[in-house]
Design a protein around this motif. Structure first.
Motif, PDB file in Angstrom:
ATOM      1  N   GLY A 240       0.307  -9.848 -10.072  1.00  0.00           N
ATOM      2  CA  GLY A 240       0.528  -8.284  -8.601  1.00  0.00           C
ATOM      3  C   GLY A 240      -0.423  -8.498  -7.772  1.00  0.00           C
ATOM      4  O   GLY A 240      -1.698  -9.203  -8.083  1.00  0.00           O
ATOM      5  N   GLU A 241      -0.020  -8.324  -6.418  1.00  0.00           N
ATOM      6  CA  GLU A 241      -1.180  -8.024  -5.408  1.00  0.00           C
ATOM      7  C   GLU A 241      -2.406  -7.570  -5.335  1.00  0.00           C
ATOM      8  O   GLU A 241      -2.951  -7.765  -4.976  1.00  0.00           O
ATOM      9  CB  GLU A 241       0.241  -7.255  -4.087  1.00  0.00           C
ATOM     10  N   SER A 242      -2.422  -6.730  -6.347  1.00  0.00           N
ATOM     11  CA  SER A 242      -4.227  -5.815  -6.337  1.00  0.00           C
ATOM     12  C   SER A 242      -4.502  -5.814  -8.139  1.00  0.00           C
ATOM     13  O   SER A 242      -3.382  -5.688  -8.850  1.00  0.00           O
ATOM     14  CB  SER A 242      -4.282  -4.781  -5.745  1.00  0.00           C
ATOM     15  N   GLU A 460       2.119  -8.819   0.468  1.00  0.00           N
ATOM     16  CA  GLU A 460       2.699 -10.237   0.717  1.00  0.00           C
ATOM     17  C   GLU A 460       4.083 -10.122   1.046  1.00  0.00           C
ATOM     18  O   GLU A 460       4.150 -11.338   1.311  1.00  0.00           O
ATOM     19  CB  GLU A 460       2.574 -11.049  -0.639  1.00  0.00           C
ATOM     20  N   THR A 461       4.680  -8.879   1.058  1.00  0.00           N
ATOM     21  CA  THR A 461       5.846  -8.578   2.073  1.00  0.00           C
ATOM     22  C   THR A 461       5.921  -8.200   3.291  1.00  0.00           C
ATOM     23  O   THR A 461       7.589  -8.157   3.531  1.00  0.00           O
ATOM     24  CB  THR A 461       6.307  -8.424   0.405  1.00  0.00           C
ATOM     25  N   ALA A 464       1.628  -6.883   8.737  1.00  0.00           N
ATOM     26  CA  ALA A 464       0.856  -5.711   9.050  1.00  0.00           C
ATOM     27  C   ALA A 464       1.049  -4.757  10.158  1.00  0.00           C
ATOM     28  O   ALA A 464       2.115  -5.043  10.412  1.00  0.00           O
ATOM     29  CB  ALA A 464      -1.072  -6.690  10.195  1.00  0.00           C
ATOM     30  N   GLY A 465       0.900  -3.392   9.988  1.00  0.00           N
ATOM     31  CA  GLY A 465       0.717  -2.881  10.832  1.00  0.00           C
ATOM     32  C   GLY A 465       2.170  -1.705  10.473  1.00  0.00           C
ATOM     33  O   GLY A 465       2.594  -0.936  10.804  1.00  0.00           O
ATOM     34  N   ARG A 466       2.755  -2.302   8.914  1.00  0.00           N
ATOM     35  CA  ARG A 466       3.909  -0.857   9.165  1.00  0.00           C
ATOM     36  C   ARG A 466       4.024  -0.708   7.791  1.00  0.00           C
ATOM     37  O   ARG A 466       2.853  -1.249   7.082  1.00  0.00           O
ATOM     38  CB  ARG A 466       4.683  -2.331   8.436  1.00  0.00           C
TER      39      ARG A 466
END
Length: 691
Positions: A240-242, A460-461, A464-466
């Protein structure tokens, strides 16, 4: 403990001074001479050291400065020494000593030169099942010994499995290291969390550790099963991402069958992985010894070339045992979506068991009702002689309608209350995933809720900023006016490879760790200008953008390339000079000497004759001028033989006297060979012919 690199112990003195590591060169506790650092972790560093008392090389683990003030960290060091000391097994790294010196807590342990199981996974996986089981068997043997001794490891992972090669036999020896997290089962409540912080590598955490922080021997079994999956497929089952996402998957997703990633793996191998990594700890083998027995059964089937064994597969498939009696509760696990994010708290068999007593209780209550109460009593029979009376009309009661109205009012009130308190006061959280900050806040506030910005996170998907997440999640019901925490994306988590050129190897490794990258391997390269042990660069190069924890190799100088010198004595001097200069050496051939034995132009002597030199070093050649030539003097003809002989011998010639064909005995020289005025090698023979 693993030795990651083996530098020249005598050549490291200057290099270590450059690193600034205060431990290097220190005599710890008056016994351990600390050498180069060979590994670094979040809690301690490991150094190669010399036990001057027993004259042997050991690995010394030293707690990072400042951690010794924390009693819990210090207790772990002592616990590791005591835990490992209780184990005597060829597949466990031995701990020799433990102590403290001027506030520095340390462990002295066995030094294992070689590599880790992580290196094997990187280079060999996916591997054949037989090879994977061969690597896992000694690991389970070591864990089984620990479990029998009442110890659980709690941090089983490839980095803690060291592999050394026996120089005499060439065989690999597997050793399990780092019992620093080990706990005695009998003296602990089986907690694996310390002060609320979960301990262990998240990729190998058993689900029960994530849920309530409790561990027993089956947590080690789970980690071993994950390692087996990784050996077979080359990938981790949950990513996973984290770390939180990975831990979530351990709880809510089964480990997939290895054959999904690597077709051809026998079903009974899939069953072994499923058994060891079952999310329900009661479905797993009780300890590493049981799993070791099952592994050997699978190894024998593989050795016999068995492609499919339904009986073995069924025998290895997870079964649920009653926690008190040990009897089988459900032979087959009810099928469940492996990616179920909200699994039922009980499977079908457990629910059936829970409901069974209720049904029996109802039956018993029904059977206890008196028969006389089951039906209204029959009216008493009228005697024949009694007078006939018209039946009395029953008086209509008003209580029934009133009660009915009250019940309806109560139901309506209860329904309205349930609607208000359970539904009407709540607003569903709007879906804002993927929206920008302003749009998300506007949508949340339009729903009558307040927006609060949480800590940003990488994704990852999502750009940035959303928005990548909300708490509560989309669709969850929140009290009117409640707060929704919005998490914005930082974009993809990437880090640039730092510039390591000119650093020492230890400094470069620290730079990688500080940049959230991992150290891969050291690659040696000769350099004529950079001192040995200094980093020349990295692979990938500095500035390359990588994912976190990506491995970066360091290119480290091995110093000048050594040049092997051969002996050119009695060989052509021109060829010798050309060959030596082609290797970068300087040739001095200024000295020439006469030689009666070495032909002109060949090498009479060389210094040095053999050995190892480096570019720019000088080689001295003494070149032959051939034999020394001397002129045959004139005036020898018609002179006395004794006088002529004396002159020639004075010049270094050998003289041979012969009588010519006309010899009359007067003793005068008639002819000279070689003739007067010619050049002849000094020491050669001159023939005098006399009358």
């Amino acid at each position: 403990m693993q030795s990651r690199r083996q530098p020249d112990r005598h050549a490291r003195t200057g290099a270590d001074a450059v690193t600034g590591d205060p431990m290097t060169g220190r005599l710890l506790d008056g016994r351990y001479r600390i050498g180069p650092r060979i590994a670094r972790g979040g809690m301690a560093s490991v150094y190669e050291a010399t036990d001057i008392r027993l004259d042997r090389t050991v690995a010394v683990k030293v707690m990072h400065p400042g951690l010794g003030d924390d009693e819990e960290f210090a207790a772990r060091f002592v616990r590791e020494a005591r835990a490992a000391a209780r184990l005597s097994h060829p597949n466990v790294v031995a701990v020799y000593d433990q102590g403290e010196d001027a506030g520095t807590a340390y462990l002295a342990m066995e030094l294992v030169p070689g590599h880790t199981l992580r290196d094997v996974i990187r280079t060999e996986s996916p591997m054949a099942p037989a090879r994977a089981l061969t690597l896992l068997e000694p690991i389970l043997s070591a864990l089984a010994t620990a479990h029998r001794a009442g110890l659980i490891h709690r941090d089983v992972k490839p980095e803690n499995v060291l592999i050394a090669t026996d120089p005499s036999t060439g065989a690999s020896q597997v050793k399990v290291a780092d019992f620093g997290l080990a706990k005695a089962v009998s003296t602990d409540t089986q907690h694996t969390a310390t002060s609320g912080v979960l301990i262990g590598t998240v990729s190998y955490l058993a689900p029960e550790l994530v849920l309530d922080g409790r561990a027993d021997t089956r947590a080690d079994v789970y980690a071993a099963g994950v390692m087996l999956y990784e050996l077979l497929t080359g990938t981790k089952p949950h990513e996973g991402e984290s770390p939180i996402q990975v831990a979530y998957k351990h709880v809510h997703e089964d480990v997939p069958p290895p054959s999904e990633s690597v077709p051809g793996i026998p079903a009974y191998v899939d069953a072994l992985v499923a058994r060891a990594t079952a999310r329900d700890q009661h479905l797993r083998p009780a300890d590493a010894g049981v799993l070791l027995h099952q592994l050997r059964r699978v190894s024998h089937a593989l050795a016999d070339g068995v492609l499919d064994d339904p009986e073995l597969t069924a025998d290895l498939a997870p079964v649920l045992l009653h926690p008190d009696t040990g009897e089988t509760v459900a032979v087959e696990v009810p099928p469940r979506d492996r990616h179920d994010t909200a699994p039922d708290p009980f499977d079908g068999a457990v629910i059936a068991t829970m409901l069974a007593p209720a049904a029996e209780e109802t039956h018993e209550r029904t059977s206890l009702i008196p028969r006389s109460a089951a039906a209204p009593p029959a009216p008493p029979a009228r005697s024949p002689g009694s007078p006939s009376r018209p039946p009395r009309r029953p008086r209509r009661s008003r209580r029934g309608p009133i009660l009915l109205v009250l019940v309806l009012l109560l139901v309506a009130a209860a329904g309205f209350g349930a609607y208000w308190f359970g539904w009407a006061r709540y607003t569903p959280t709007p879906g804002v995933i993927g929206l920008g900050k302003a749009a998300a806040i506007e949508k949340i506030e339009a729903a009558g809720l307040e927006a609060e910005m949480g800590e940003r996170a990488y994704s990852e998907t999502v750009p940035a900023g959303r928005v990548i997440d909300t708490d509560p999640g989309a669709g969850s019901r929140v009290l009117d006016g409640g707060t929704v925490t919005v998490v914005l994306s930082l974009g993809k988590e990437r880090y640039d490879v730092p510039r390591t050129k000119g650093m020492s190897e230890d400094q470069a490794q620290d730079a990688l760790l500080n940049t959230h990258l991992s150290f891969g391997h050291s690659v040696g390269k000769y350099s004529e200008t950079v001192a040995e042990g200094t980093v020349l660069g990295s692979d990938p190069k500095a500035g390359t953008t990588l994912r976190p924890d990506s491995a970066v190799d360091l290119v480290v100088s091995k110093g000048p390339r050594p040049i092997h010198v051969r002996d050119w004595t009695d060989k052509d001097a021109d060829k010798a000079q050309a060959a030596l200069e082609a290797k970068g050496l300087t040739v001095d051939r200024s000295t020439e000497e006469y030689s009666d034995t070495v032909p002109e132009g060949d090498v009479i002597s060389q210094s040095p004759t053999t050995g190892t030199l480096y570019r720019g070093d000088s080689v001295r050649l003494v070149v032959s001028r051939g034999p020394e030539l001397v002129e045959i003097p004139g005036g020898l003809v018609a002179s006395g033989v004794d006088d002529a002989t004396a002159k020639l011998e004075a010049l270094g010639f050998q003289v041979e006297v012969r009588k010519n064909d006309h010899y009359i005995g007067v003793g005068y020289v008639y002819s000279v060979d070689p003739g007067s005025g010619s050049m002849a090698p000094k020491g050669s023979t001159v023939t005098l012919s006399i009358l």
